[in-house]
Structures are given as structure tokens and as C-alpha cells.
Design a protein around this motif. Structure first.
Motif, PDB file in Angstrom:
ATOM      1  N   SER A  56      -1.463  12.337  64.499  1.00  0.00           N
ATOM      2  CA  SER A  56      -0.041  12.956  64.467  1.00  0.00           C
ATOM      3  C   SER A  56       0.416  13.938  63.532  1.00  0.00           C
ATOM      4  CB  SER A  56       1.530  11.947  64.264  1.00  0.00           C
ATOM      5  OG  SER A  56       1.256  11.390  62.905  1.00  0.00           O
ATOM      6  N   LYS A  57      -1.112  14.227  62.835  1.00  0.00           N
ATOM      7  CA  LYS A  57      -0.994  15.456  62.322  1.00  0.00           C
ATOM      8  C   LYS A  57      -1.930  16.308  62.375  1.00  0.00           C
ATOM      9  CE  LYS A  57       0.480  12.792  57.623  1.00  0.00           C
ATOM     10  NZ  LYS A  57      -0.454  12.736  56.145  1.00  0.00           N
ATOM     11  N   GLU A  58      -1.340  17.609  62.158  1.00  0.00           N
ATOM     12  CA  GLU A  58      -2.701  18.720  62.322  1.00  0.00           C
ATOM     13  C   GLU A  58      -3.698  18.795  60.527  1.00  0.00           C
ATOM     14  OE1 GLU A  58      -1.673  22.872  63.940  1.00  0.00           O
ATOM     15  OE2 GLU A  58      -1.374  23.004  61.944  1.00  0.00           O
ATOM     16  N   TYR A  59      -4.690  19.103  61.328  1.00  0.00           N
ATOM     17  CA  TYR A  59      -5.606  18.881  60.227  1.00  0.00           C
ATOM     18  C   TYR A  59      -6.737  20.460  60.547  1.00  0.00           C
ATOM     19  CZ  TYR A  59      -5.182  14.188  59.876  1.00  0.00           C
ATOM     20  OH  TYR A  59      -4.350  12.938  59.064  1.00  0.00           O
ATOM     21  N   ILE A  60      -7.231  21.389  59.664  1.00  0.00           N
ATOM     22  CA  ILE A  60      -8.022  22.663  59.156  1.00  0.00           C
ATOM     23  C   ILE A  60      -8.992  21.855  59.169  1.00  0.00           C
ATOM     24  CG2 ILE A  60      -8.052  24.895  58.245  1.00  0.00           C
ATOM     25  CD1 ILE A  60      -4.694  24.149  58.534  1.00  0.00           C
ATOM     26  N   MET A  61      -9.823  22.445  59.438  1.00  0.00           N
ATOM     27  CA  MET A  61     -11.402  22.244  58.992  1.00  0.00           C
ATOM     28  C   MET A  61     -11.790  23.466  58.832  1.00  0.00           C
ATOM     29  SD  MET A  61     -10.852  18.933  60.210  1.00  0.00           S
ATOM     30  CE  MET A  61     -12.965  18.201  59.599  1.00  0.00           C
ATOM     31  N   VAL A  62     -12.858  23.019  57.873  1.00  0.00           N
ATOM     32  CA  VAL A  62     -13.664  23.849  56.135  1.00  0.00           C
ATOM     33  C   VAL A  62     -14.673  24.061  56.435  1.00  0.00           C
ATOM     34  CG1 VAL A  62     -13.265  25.017  54.454  1.00  0.00           C
ATOM     35  CG2 VAL A  62     -11.524  24.977  55.983  1.00  0.00           C
ATOM     36  N   CYS A  63     -15.877  24.719  55.730  1.00  0.00           N
ATOM     37  CA  CYS A  63     -17.444  24.355  55.874  1.00  0.00           C
ATOM     38  C   CYS A  63     -17.515  25.936  55.285  1.00  0.00           C
ATOM     39  CB  CYS A  63     -18.159  24.287  56.524  1.00  0.00           C
ATOM     40  SG  CYS A  63     -18.503  25.799  58.248  1.00  0.00           S
ATOM     41  N   SER A  78     -12.236  15.835  70.385  1.00  0.00           N
ATOM     42  CA  SER A  78     -12.803  14.165  71.922  1.00  0.00           C
ATOM     43  C   SER A  78     -12.448  13.382  71.490  1.00  0.00           C
ATOM     44  CB  SER A  78     -14.235  14.889  71.509  1.00  0.00           C
ATOM     45  OG  SER A  78     -15.013  14.191  70.648  1.00  0.00           O
ATOM     46  N   TYR A  79     -11.660  12.893  69.852  1.00  0.00           N
ATOM     47  CA  TYR A  79     -11.299  11.683  69.624  1.00  0.00           C
ATOM     48  C   TYR A  79      -9.626  11.948  69.874  1.00  0.00           C
ATOM     49  CZ  TYR A  79     -15.575   8.836  68.835  1.00  0.00           C
ATOM     50  OH  TYR A  79     -16.786   8.486  69.564  1.00  0.00           O
ATOM     51  N   GLY A  80      -8.596  12.749  70.220  1.00  0.00           N
ATOM     52  CA  GLY A  80      -7.875  13.482  70.178  1.00  0.00           C
ATOM     53  C   GLY A  80      -7.207  13.607  69.076  1.00  0.00           C
ATOM     54  N   PHE A  81      -7.780  14.113  68.311  1.00  0.00           N
ATOM     55  CA  PHE A  81      -7.151  14.470  67.190  1.00  0.00           C
ATOM     56  C   PHE A  81      -6.404  16.542  66.793  1.00  0.00           C
ATOM     57  CE2 PHE A  81      -9.675  11.168  65.066  1.00  0.00           C
ATOM     58  CZ  PHE A  81      -8.444  10.711  64.267  1.00  0.00           C
ATOM     59  N   ASP A  82      -5.659  16.811  66.271  1.00  0.00           N
ATOM     60  CA  ASP A  82      -4.674  18.710  66.796  1.00  0.00           C
ATOM     61  C   ASP A  82      -5.302  18.403  65.310  1.00  0.00           C
ATOM     62  OD1 ASP A  82      -3.897  20.535  67.034  1.00  0.00           O
ATOM     63  OD2 ASP A  82      -1.758  19.180  66.369  1.00  0.00           O
ATOM     64  N   VAL A  83      -6.731  19.355  65.106  1.00  0.00           N
ATOM     65  CA  VAL A  83      -7.837  20.235  64.485  1.00  0.00           C
ATOM     66  C   VAL A  83      -7.761  21.626  64.886  1.00  0.00           C
ATOM     67  CG1 VAL A  83      -9.011  18.361  63.968  1.00  0.00           C
ATOM     68  CG2 VAL A  83      -9.669  19.223  65.851  1.00  0.00           C
ATOM     69  N   ILE A  84      -7.715  22.650  63.727  1.00  0.00           N
ATOM     70  CA  ILE A  84      -8.101  23.991  63.592  1.00  0.00           C
ATOM     71  C   ILE A  84      -8.876  24.418  62.789  1.00  0.00           C
ATOM     72  CG2 ILE A  84      -7.317  25.690  63.607  1.00  0.00           C
ATOM     73  CD1 ILE A  84      -4.675  24.657  63.707  1.00  0.00           C
ATOM     74  N   ASN A  85     -10.316  24.773  63.262  1.00  0.00           N
ATOM     75  CA  ASN A  85     -11.344  25.130  62.603  1.00  0.00           C
ATOM     76  C   ASN A  85     -10.928  27.408  62.103  1.00  0.00           C
ATOM     77  OD1 ASN A  85     -14.075  25.602  61.686  1.00  0.00           O
ATOM     78  ND2 ASN A  85     -14.682  27.250  63.263  1.00  0.00           N
ATOM     79  N   MET A  86     -11.362  26.718  60.687  1.00  0.00           N
ATOM     80  CA  MET A  86     -10.979  28.705  59.964  1.00  0.00           C
ATOM     81  C   MET A  86     -12.086  29.085  59.952  1.00  0.00           C
ATOM     82  SD  MET A  86     -10.412  28.651  56.468  1.00  0.00           S
ATOM     83  CE  MET A  86     -12.276  29.134  55.181  1.00  0.00           C
ATOM     84  N   SER A  87     -12.952  29.862  60.902  1.00  0.00           N
ATOM     85  CA  SER A  87     -13.572  30.343  61.159  1.00  0.00           C
ATOM     86  C   SER A  87     -13.734  31.741  59.911  1.00  0.00           C
ATOM     87  CB  SER A  87     -13.205  31.797  62.443  1.00  0.00           C
ATOM     88  OG  SER A  87     -12.101  32.615  61.991  1.00  0.00           O
TER      89      SER A  87
END
Length: 98
Positions: A56-63, A78-87
Motif C-alpha cells: 500500500s506504500k510507494e517506494y523509491i529505489m536508489v543505487c 512484477s509482484y505488484g509493488f508501487d515503485v519508482i526508480n531514481m534515474s
């Protein structure tokens, strides 16, 4: 795949937004510094630790450069999570580091 820039993320943090940031770099990389408040889940462990995340939460992915976080974003999507990539990753980050 949803994306945002390092500048957009920094603006959201400066506005006081409560964000869920996941840094998928290795532990030794994170030891050198990370975005304040980011949680470290190395890319190789995302599959085994995704039970810790809330769909139910949004996640921002960083590397470091945006490649590993992009893979993590696609995997979690692909598992139904709400995620955003930090370009651009931390190479593009100009904000605070902890």
C-alpha cells in the motif's frame, strides 16, 4: 517503469514529504554515505526481504547509477509493488548524505 530524477527527489525531501527510499547498493557502498532516511536492502536480497515491504506504500529505489535500482524496480513491480526508480542514481545526487 516510473522514474524521477535526483533533483525531483531532493525537492520532495526538502518539502518535508515522507518518502520510502530503498538503497539497493551493497553494504560497503552505503557505509560511504546514503540519502538521509534511506533503508539499505542490497539488490541481491530484495527478493528475500520484499516481505518487509507494504504494497500500500510507494517506494523509491536508489543505487549508484540507476541500473541496479531499475532492476529492483522492475522486479518489485512484477509482484505488484508501487515503485519508482531514481534515474542517474547517487552519481546524480547533489543533496545531503548521511
Amino acid at each position: 517503469m516510473k522514474q524521477l530524477t535526483a533533483t525531483e527527489l531532493e525537492t520532495l525531501l526538502n518539502e518535508g514529504k515522507k518518502l520510502n527510499i530503498i538503497d539497493v547498493r551493497e553494504v560497503d557502498e552505503v557505509a560511504a554515505g546514503k540519502i538521509p532516511g534511506a533503508v539499505n536492502i542490497p539488490l541481491g536480497l530484495v527478493e528475500f526481504r520484499m516481505h518487509e515491504l507494504d504494497k500500500s506504500k510507494e517506494y523509491i529505489m536508489v543505487c549508484r547509477s540507476g541500473a541496479r535500482s531499475g532492476r529492483a524496480t522492475q522486479f518489485l513491480e512484477s509482484y505488484g509493488f508501487d515503485v519508482i526508480n531514481m534515474s542517474g542514481g547517487l552519481l546524480a545526487w547533489e543533496g545531503k548524505i548521511e
